[in-house]
Design a protein around this motif. Sequence first.
Motif, short mmCIF file in Angstrom:
data_model
loop_
_atom_site.label_atom_id
_atom_site.label_comp_id
_atom_site.label_asym_id
_atom_site.label_seq_id
_atom_site.Cartn_x
_atom_site.Cartn_y
_atom_site.Cartn_z
N ALA A 142 12.92 -5.38 5.60
CA ALA A 142 11.52 -5.08 5.74
C ALA A 142 11.53 -4.20 4.62
O ALA A 142 12.11 -3.16 4.44
CB ALA A 142 11.13 -4.51 7.15
N GLN A 143 10.08 -4.36 3.94
CA GLN A 143 9.62 -3.30 2.70
C GLN A 143 8.57 -2.36 3.68
O GLN A 143 7.81 -3.01 4.32
CB GLN A 143 9.30 -3.77 1.76
N GLY A 144 8.61 -0.92 3.06
CA GLY A 144 7.49 -0.23 3.62
C GLY A 144 6.82 0.44 2.45
O GLY A 144 7.29 0.49 1.19
N PHE A 145 5.69 0.80 2.70
CA PHE A 145 4.79 1.74 1.62
C PHE A 145 4.01 2.58 2.39
O PHE A 145 3.02 2.34 3.24
CB PHE A 145 3.82 0.35 1.19
N ARG A 146 4.23 4.08 1.85
CA ARG A 146 3.39 4.95 2.46
C ARG A 146 2.94 5.73 1.31
O ARG A 146 3.62 6.48 0.59
CB ARG A 146 4.30 6.00 3.30
N THR A 188 8.15 4.09 -1.20
CA THR A 188 8.21 2.72 -0.80
C THR A 188 10.09 2.72 -0.32
O THR A 188 10.72 3.76 -0.59
CB THR A 188 8.26 1.95 -2.13
N SER A 189 9.76 1.66 0.59
CA SER A 189 11.28 1.38 1.31
C SER A 189 11.72 0.25 1.34
O SER A 189 11.10 -0.85 1.22
CB SER A 189 11.23 2.14 2.59
N LYS A 190 12.99 -0.14 1.38
CA LYS A 190 13.68 -1.24 1.53
C LYS A 190 14.66 -1.02 2.70
O LYS A 190 15.59 -0.25 2.42
CB LYS A 190 14.21 -1.87 0.43
N GLY A 191 14.46 -2.07 3.78
CA GLY A 191 15.59 -1.93 4.78
C GLY A 191 16.18 -3.00 5.26
O GLY A 191 15.57 -3.82 5.31
#
Length: 771
Positions: free
Chosen positions: A505-509, A538-541
Amino acid sequence: MSILRFTPLAAVISVALAAPVWANDDAAPGVDNTTELPRVKVTALSSAIKIDVPGTVSVIDRQQMDRRLVLNIRDLVNYEPGVSAIGTAGRWGLDSFSIRGLDGNRVSIQTDGVTAANSFGFSTTGMRAGRNYVDLDTIKSVEIVRGPASALDSSDALGGTVRYVTKDPADYLRDSRNYVSLKEQYGSADRGLTTSLTVAGGDRANGIMIVATHRQSHELANQGDIRSTDYTRTRPDPLDARTDSVLAKYVHTATSGREDRFTADIFNNRVNTKVYSALNPKAPQVQLLDDHAEDTSKRMRVSFEQRYSKIDSALADRLDWNVYWQKTETESDTRTLASVPLRGKVYDRLYLSSLSERLFGGKLTLRKDAAIGAAEHRFAYGVEVSRTTPTGQLGGTGTDIATGITSSKTPYMPENYPLSFFPKNNTDRYAVFVQDEIGLLDDRLKIVPGMRFDRYSFKPDSGDRYFAGSFVQGGLNQVTHNRFSPKLGIDYAATDSVNVYANYAQGFRPPLYSELAVAWGTPRLYGIVPNPQLKPETSKGLELGVRGRGDFGYYSASVYYNRYRDFIFGGYALRPEQWPQWARDQNLLIVMQSVNFPKATVKGIEASAGLELGALTESLHGWRLQGSLSTERGDKTVYGSGVSTPLNSVDPGTAVLGIAYDTERWGAELIGKGVRRKNRLDAPELFRAPGYATLDMYAHWKPLSMLELSAGISNITDRRYWDWGGLHGGVLANVGSMNGSGIDDAQMRSAQIDRLSMPGRSFNFSARFTF
């Protein structure tokens, strides 16, 4: 990643397993369970782990909260692997959650799908707002999601999501009978007394419910023993707290199956504190001789939603939509008696701070099931929109004790009041999402691709008086960011009882108004400079795991690795040559700014398991054994230097083991918890909380169908220890921080560390009467 050695836990496990817990195997006959809430099957120690989703999602139900005598969010997640509550002791209390090393505004908190207000805080001004605005007695269940795993939820939940689901009339109404219950609960740790009244009437077609709660409590006991009336105090500051909440809900179920749900939710908390710990009569610049505070936190939510369970359409089989309005307010009145030796003056100062956040929005979700070839598809798609409008200011007056002159300007007050820390603004969010759950191989293999597009727009009011302040620099205009966030989950049932899964999952704050626009300065102390050039995080998990459930119990184990880019750090100290002119004129000690750290990473292991001992032999029917383990490691790359240092917000390694026995009428459980020493910190002067082990016990008894009694003993061995979430404090501490969330009052200022220790042995009792 090294595996941690839980030395303190060994003794606890030995005690837990050897403890004499006497039980009668004969279950009491004829128990009336018609008033109990429907629930997920929850065993003695940890929450239920959802088996059929690609990721770690756990559920805590109403029965578990009642039998653990849960009163606050720390109680709620005390035994949950990888999750903790944050917030300092005393006046400000608990703030929010930490999930897999991230806390504060990086964790989404939702009540019936409505997001909680953002954390905001300045300790030197007494202006703070947390996210703990929910009365847990109104909650039916709590769902905890690790990371931004689902396309149906906002991608800014980089740490994860805590979903509160409030109670419904249908949870109580059986055979069209009305329902009334009264619950009384007492806790010795804060001498708190809680009264909760639940009334439900009608039937499944038209049901109405009201839950009203009143709580009065005092300062949380700790292991400090100095009762001085200044900063050397290690006992908690004396306080009186009062909390009132009302949840009202009307639900109409049409013959077609459509549900109409109207909810009104009100929360009000008031805390009066004698802030002895702030007094320092020997300070060289400003000597506080007295400090008294009254803080009020309020939240009101009104929402309407409809659920169509049967739609004969090519576009959807089911449709859910809602619209909501929420207002959250925090007001703080702080009165101090301040001596200024350089002026030979004593001022009676009254600080009046207020912060409010209005939220208006709605969400539409459509679902469609379809068989395409050999695959079963479960589509979900929709849109979500919201507008957040925050306002806040600091005002007040100071009176010269000698002359009686009152003014809101310097030198009577530290600055010329009133002041705005940030401009009036609107933050608009728009999202479009789609997700497909693809079932293959007779639904043994599930592939769940998803995509979410988020658009964020920060719109400051250019005419606001904030822009005329002496602390404001140019360049703050409308800020807009967009991003697609893909998700992909895979779950495979290797056998009827074993599932393996993988989730990416990728995230975006995007940066919040409190990170983009806050400007502040206190002469000869510190200043804060806005940064309109902040980039979104941003994140990649990636998470890999295995889990299973059968007659013998359940197990779950996972490993995860999360990488964050442009990690927003809220307290970076600028070099003197980077200071604005006003900061130099005020002869400040430090000037801070929110900046983007290039990278941060968090990796870890979580595991939990439960064994139904009755499946081994009938003589152990009713006995259960459970445990959990979590360990994580976090690092960040420092802005401007490229040096990698520990991420302080990561919790120390934790292990839990418990044994329980239950019959239809009564039961008991014994729980041991061990926490490793907090060694990895990014500065040598920071307090390294020692490892510890605690032992807790709970019991419940239903002597009559209308009466249920519960009791608990926490920290049976009276161990002196510190909870890491109570030390680093999250966003509610100051603006600057060693962990990217907020300065740590306990470690960066003159606070006495013993004052932030946790309670020793404490007792809880509750009685619920049902009519």
